[in-house]
Design a protein around this motif. Structure first.
Motif, PDB file in Angstrom:
ATOM      1  N   TYR B  33     -11.065  -3.975  17.023  1.00 36.60           N
ATOM      2  CA  TYR B  33     -10.495  -2.941  16.165  1.00 36.60           C
ATOM      3  C   TYR B  33     -11.375  -2.715  14.936  1.00 36.60           C
ATOM      4  N   TYR B  35     -10.694  -1.221  11.041  1.00 35.04           N
ATOM      5  CA  TYR B  35      -9.724  -0.801  10.046  1.00 35.04           C
ATOM      6  C   TYR B  35     -10.459  -0.393   8.772  1.00 35.04           C
ATOM      7  N   GLN B  37      -9.739  -0.293   4.685  1.00 32.12           N
ATOM      8  CA  GLN B  37      -8.830  -0.741   3.628  1.00 32.12           C
ATOM      9  C   GLN B  37      -9.312  -0.182   2.293  1.00 32.12           C
ATOM     10  N   PRO B  42      -2.284   1.597   2.337  1.00 28.45           N
ATOM     11  CA  PRO B  42      -2.072   0.711   3.494  1.00 28.45           C
ATOM     12  C   PRO B  42      -3.325   0.614   4.347  1.00 28.45           C
ATOM     13  N   LEU B  43      -3.391  -0.465   5.082  1.00 26.40           N
ATOM     14  CA  LEU B  43      -4.489  -0.639   6.031  1.00 26.40           C
ATOM     15  C   LEU B  43      -4.452   0.487   7.062  1.00 26.40           C
ATOM     16  N   LEU B  45      -5.715   1.950  10.630  1.00 29.02           N
ATOM     17  CA  LEU B  45      -6.394   1.699  11.904  1.00 29.02           C
ATOM     18  C   LEU B  45      -7.291   2.878  12.226  1.00 29.02           C
ATOM     19  N   ASN B  58      -7.424   7.281  15.700  1.00 26.50           N
ATOM     20  CA  ASN B  58      -6.406   7.879  14.854  1.00 26.50           C
ATOM     21  C   ASN B  58      -6.960   9.014  14.003  1.00 26.50           C
ATOM     22  N   LEU B  88     -13.270  -1.068   2.000  1.00 26.23           N
ATOM     23  CA  LEU B  88     -13.559  -2.280   2.763  1.00 26.23           C
ATOM     24  C   LEU B  88     -13.269  -1.983   4.228  1.00 26.23           C
ATOM     25  N   LEU B  90     -12.807  -3.422   7.868  1.00 26.43           N
ATOM     26  CA  LEU B  90     -12.471  -4.685   8.514  1.00 26.43           C
ATOM     27  C   LEU B  90     -12.530  -4.541  10.023  1.00 26.43           C
TER      28      LEU B  90
END
Lengths: 114, 112
Positions: B33, B35, B37, B42-43, B45, B58, B88, B90
């Motif tokens: 995955y 992500y 940030q 919110p995190l 996706l 997404n 960031l 992730l």
């Protein structure tokens, strides 16, 4: 539809006092639930997980969480806060029916006061 | 040590540059995955790969292009980014659906 609500964006506790971080979820299926912790400049680390076994789940660093289906809650607790617990905490839900999909809460920032 | 390694840890780039973020896991996981940030958000996706095939996107802008050449490696190619892309990034992996994710420490991206 799945969603996660972390009820507090910030929580402050004194060192040695109990910690309570609240999480409510909505899920169409039988959910799996997780708590993660994120320290500054680090990725997320798994604290504990609930996957339809015992409703009281024990995790690392003295944390535990209780799955309450009737309240759709999965609150994170610790009896005595330590300075090193200061971090961001995320509640996450995953459903069997959604494939490789995880839904994150907005996070709760925990401050521990000496 | 989570078993998921991201490089570089920090990246500063101009809006016209092309760069790539790398993620590597040797945990034998089938899903990976990306992500995003951002501060006070919110995190998010971005992409999901399962058995090297993309299964989730997404609505990420096309200036982000993922690549999963094998089950151990995941890339995020960056091109013509905007200042709001500073964040960031992730990477995570998991054995499969419903299993906990293991996260890398992220790449801190700054767009000048």
């Amino acid at each position: 539809a799945q969603s996660v609500t972390q009820l507090d964006s910030h929580v402050s506790v004194s060192e040695g006092t109990p910690v309570l971080l609240r999480c409510n979820y909505s899920s169409s299926y039988s959910p799996s639930l997780f708590w993660y912790v994120q320290h500054p400049n680090k990725g997320l680390q798994l604290l504990l997980k609930y996957t339809s076994a015992a409703t009281l789940v024990k995790g690392i660093n003295g944390f535990e969480a209780e799955f309450k289906k009737s309240e759709t809650s999965f609150h994170l607790t610790k009896p005595s806060a330590h300075m090193s617990d200061a971090a961001e905490y995320f509640c996450v839900v995953s459903d069997w029916g959604t494939g490789n999909q995880f839904y994150f809460g907005t996070g709760t920032s925990l401050t521990v006061i000496p | 040590e989570t078993g998921v390694t991201q490089t570089p840890r920090h990246l500063v780039m101009g809006m016209t540059n092309k760069k790539s973020l790398k993620c590597e896991q040797h945990l034998g996981h089938n899903a990976m995955y990306w992500y995003k940030q951002s501060a006070k958000k919110p995190l998010e996706l971005m992409f999901v790969y399962s058995l090297e095939e993309r299964v989730e996107n997404n609505s990420v802008p096309s200036r982000f292009s993922p690549e999963c050449p094998n089950s151990s490696h995941l890339f995020l190619h960056l091109h013509t980014l905007q200042p709001e892309d500073s964040a960031l990034y992730l990477c995570a992996s998991s054995p499969g659906s419903d299993q906990p994710q293991h996260f890398g420490d992220g790449t801190r991206l700054s767009i000048l």
